[in-house]
Design a protein around this motif. Structure first.
Motif, PDB file in Angstrom:
ATOM      1  N   ASP A  46       0.826  -1.202   0.000  1.00 59.66           N
ATOM      2  CA  ASP A  46       0.000   0.000   0.000  1.00 59.66           C
ATOM      3  C   ASP A  46       0.854   1.243   0.000  1.00 59.66           C
ATOM      4  O   ASP A  46       2.046   1.208   0.271  1.00 59.66           O
ATOM      5  N   SER A  47       0.205   2.350  -0.354  1.00 57.57           N
ATOM      6  CA  SER A  47       0.902   3.625  -0.452  1.00 57.57           C
ATOM      7  C   SER A  47       0.941   4.351   0.882  1.00 57.57           C
ATOM      8  O   SER A  47       1.522   5.425   0.981  1.00 57.57           O
ATOM      9  N   GLY A  48       0.321   3.756   1.896  1.00 55.41           N
ATOM     10  CA  GLY A  48       0.305   4.376   3.219  1.00 55.41           C
ATOM     11  C   GLY A  48      -0.737   5.474   3.305  1.00 55.41           C
ATOM     12  O   GLY A  48      -1.164   6.027   2.302  1.00 55.41           O
ATOM     13  N   GLY A  49      -1.156   5.748   4.492  1.00 57.79           N
ATOM     14  CA  GLY A  49      -2.138   6.810   4.704  1.00 57.79           C
ATOM     15  C   GLY A  49      -3.560   6.325   4.503  1.00 57.79           C
ATOM     16  O   GLY A  49      -3.829   5.454   3.681  1.00 57.79           O
ATOM     17  N   LEU A  50      -4.468   6.896   5.266  1.00 52.31           N
ATOM     18  CA  LEU A  50      -5.877   6.549   5.194  1.00 52.31           C
ATOM     19  C   LEU A  50      -6.419   6.890   3.809  1.00 52.31           C
ATOM     20  O   LEU A  50      -6.194   7.981   3.295  1.00 52.31           O
ATOM     21  N   GLY A  51      -7.083   5.945   3.178  1.00 53.67           N
ATOM     22  CA  GLY A  51      -7.649   6.165   1.856  1.00 53.67           C
ATOM     23  C   GLY A  51      -6.666   5.946   0.725  1.00 53.67           C
ATOM     24  O   GLY A  51      -7.009   6.124  -0.436  1.00 53.67           O
ATOM     25  N   GLY A  52      -5.447   5.553   1.048  1.00 47.35           N
ATOM     26  CA  GLY A  52      -4.432   5.325   0.017  1.00 47.35           C
ATOM     27  C   GLY A  52      -4.654   4.022  -0.712  1.00 47.35           C
ATOM     28  O   GLY A  52      -5.499   3.211  -0.349  1.00 47.35           O
ATOM     29  N   ASP A  53      -3.877   3.832  -1.768  1.00 49.16           N
ATOM     30  CA  ASP A  53      -3.960   2.600  -2.540  1.00 49.16           C
ATOM     31  C   ASP A  53      -3.534   1.410  -1.687  1.00 49.16           C
ATOM     32  O   ASP A  53      -2.605   1.505  -0.897  1.00 49.16           O
ATOM     33  N   CYS A  54      -4.216   0.293  -1.885  1.00 47.56           N
ATOM     34  CA  CYS A  54      -3.878  -0.935  -1.160  1.00 47.56           C
ATOM     35  C   CYS A  54      -4.158  -2.106  -2.088  1.00 47.56           C
ATOM     36  O   CYS A  54      -5.213  -2.162  -2.721  1.00 47.56           O
ATOM     37  N   ALA A  55      -3.199  -3.017  -2.193  1.00 48.65           N
ATOM     38  CA  ALA A  55      -3.348  -4.170  -3.079  1.00 48.65           C
ATOM     39  C   ALA A  55      -2.845  -5.417  -2.377  1.00 48.65           C
ATOM     40  O   ALA A  55      -1.975  -5.355  -1.512  1.00 48.65           O
ATOM     41  N   VAL A  56      -3.403  -6.559  -2.788  1.00 53.23           N
ATOM     42  CA  VAL A  56      -2.924  -7.859  -2.310  1.00 53.23           C
ATOM     43  C   VAL A  56      -2.379  -8.595  -3.526  1.00 53.23           C
ATOM     44  O   VAL A  56      -2.969  -8.562  -4.604  1.00 53.23           O
ATOM     45  N   GLU A  57      -1.232  -9.241  -3.337  1.00 49.56           N
ATOM     46  CA  GLU A  57      -0.573  -9.933  -4.438  1.00 49.56           C
ATOM     47  C   GLU A  57      -0.761 -11.440  -4.311  1.00 49.56           C
ATOM     48  O   GLU A  57      -0.534 -12.012  -3.238  1.00 49.56           O
ATOM     49  N   CYS A  58      -1.158 -12.078  -5.401  1.00 52.78           N
ATOM     50  CA  CYS A  58      -1.252 -13.530  -5.430  1.00 52.78           C
ATOM     51  C   CYS A  58       0.164 -14.093  -5.388  1.00 52.78           C
ATOM     52  O   CYS A  58       0.997 -13.747  -6.224  1.00 52.78           O
ATOM     53  N   TRP A  59       0.412 -14.956  -4.433  1.00 54.03           N
ATOM     54  CA  TRP A  59       1.758 -15.506  -4.254  1.00 54.03           C
ATOM     55  C   TRP A  59       2.163 -16.444  -5.385  1.00 54.03           C
ATOM     56  O   TRP A  59       3.340 -16.653  -5.634  1.00 54.03           O
ATOM     57  N   LYS A  60       1.186 -16.976  -6.111  1.00 54.43           N
ATOM     58  CA  LYS A  60       1.492 -17.997  -7.116  1.00 54.43           C
ATOM     59  C   LYS A  60       2.008 -17.431  -8.440  1.00 54.43           C
ATOM     60  O   LYS A  60       2.980 -17.937  -8.994  1.00 54.43           O
ATOM     61  N   HIS A  61       1.357 -16.392  -8.965  1.00 58.32           N
ATOM     62  CA  HIS A  61       1.744 -15.846 -10.271  1.00 58.32           C
ATOM     63  C   HIS A  61       2.006 -14.345 -10.250  1.00 58.32           C
ATOM     64  O   HIS A  61       2.278 -13.759 -11.287  1.00 58.32           O
ATOM     65  N   GLY A  62       1.859 -13.694  -9.107  1.00 63.69           N
ATOM     66  CA  GLY A  62       2.213 -12.281  -8.991  1.00 63.69           C
ATOM     67  C   GLY A  62       1.143 -11.276  -9.363  1.00 63.69           C
ATOM     68  O   GLY A  62       1.396 -10.076  -9.332  1.00 63.69           O
ATOM     69  N   SER A  63      -0.063 -11.716  -9.709  1.00 62.04           N
ATOM     70  CA  SER A  63      -1.129 -10.751  -9.994  1.00 62.04           C
ATOM     71  C   SER A  63      -1.468  -9.981  -8.723  1.00 62.04           C
ATOM     72  O   SER A  63      -1.489 -10.553  -7.632  1.00 62.04           O
ATOM     73  N   GLN A  64      -1.720  -8.690  -8.875  1.00 62.85           N
ATOM     74  CA  GLN A  64      -2.146  -7.868  -7.749  1.00 62.85           C
ATOM     75  C   GLN A  64      -3.594  -7.456  -7.956  1.00 62.85           C
ATOM     76  O   GLN A  64      -4.021  -7.199  -9.089  1.00 62.85           O
ATOM     77  N   PHE A  65      -4.329  -7.377  -6.847  1.00 59.79           N
ATOM     78  CA  PHE A  65      -5.739  -6.980  -6.876  1.00 59.79           C
ATOM     79  C   PHE A  65      -5.935  -5.783  -5.960  1.00 59.79           C
ATOM     80  O   PHE A  65      -5.431  -5.766  -4.836  1.00 59.79           O
ATOM     81  N   ASP A  66      -6.680  -4.782  -6.455  1.00 60.73           N
ATOM     82  CA  ASP A  66      -7.026  -3.624  -5.644  1.00 60.73           C
ATOM     83  C   ASP A  66      -7.882  -4.110  -4.484  1.00 60.73           C
ATOM     84  O   ASP A  66      -8.922  -4.743  -4.690  1.00 60.73           O
ATOM     85  N   ALA A  67      -7.461  -3.833  -3.254  1.00 61.01           N
ATOM     86  CA  ALA A  67      -8.173  -4.334  -2.077  1.00 61.01           C
ATOM     87  C   ALA A  67      -9.546  -3.684  -1.915  1.00 61.01           C
ATOM     88  O   ALA A  67     -10.439  -4.276  -1.316  1.00 61.01           O
ATOM     89  N   ARG A  68      -9.732  -2.478  -2.439  1.00 59.67           N
ATOM     90  CA  ARG A  68     -11.032  -1.792  -2.324  1.00 59.67           C
ATOM     91  C   ARG A  68     -12.048  -2.310  -3.337  1.00 59.67           C
ATOM     92  O   ARG A  68     -13.223  -2.449  -3.027  1.00 59.67           O
TER      93      ARG A  68
END
Length: 108
Positions: A46-68
Motif C-alpha cells: 500500500d501507499s500508506g495513509g488513510l484512503g491510500g492505494d492498497c493491493a494484495v498480491e497472489c503468491w502464485k503468479h504475482g497478480s495484484q488486486f485492488d483491495a477496495r
C-alpha cells in the motif's frame, strides 16, 4: 489472512482479510481469479495513509488486486474478485471485524 464465513444461504466461502498500513480492513474472495491460489497468503502493498492505494498480491503468479474494488492491477489475472463490506467494532479487549458475506460486489 483467510477466514471462512457462512452466508445467510448456509454456503461457506473463504475470504481474504487485508489490513493496510493505515489500519483499514478490506475483504475479498480468497481465490485468485487467475490461478486458484489463496490471496490471504499473499503480500499486501500500500501507499500508506488513510484512503491510500492498497493491493494484495497472489503468491502464485504475482497478480495484484485492488483491495477496495477487487480489480486486477496487472497480468496474468484479467478478471476481478468479489469484495465484501467490512465493519470494525472496537471493544475493550480489541476489535471485532464483521464481514457481510451476503453482499458481495464485483468490479466491472
Amino acid at each position: 489472512m483467510t477466514i471462512s464465513v457462512e452466508a445467510d444461504t448456509g454456503a461457506a466461502c473463504l475470504i481474504a482479510l487485508v489490513r493496510s498500513s493505515a489500519g483499514e480492513v478490506f475483504a475479498l474472495d480468497d481465490e485468485c481469479s487467475h490461478g486458484r491460489a489463496s490471496l490471504g497468503d499473499g503480500d499486501v502493498e500500500d501507499s500508506g495513509g488513510l484512503g491510500g492505494d492498497c493491493a494484495v498480491e497472489c503468491w502464485k503468479h504475482g497478480s495484484q488486486f485492488d483491495a477496495r474494488t477487487g480489480r486486477p492491477l496487472n497480468l496474468p489475472a484479467t478478471q476481478p474478485v468479489a469484495t465484501y463490506p467490512v465493519r470494525i467494532e472496537a471493544r475493550d479487549e480489541g476489535e471485532i471485524v464483521q464481514v457481510d458475506a451476503d453482499a458481495p460486489a464485483l468490479a466491472l
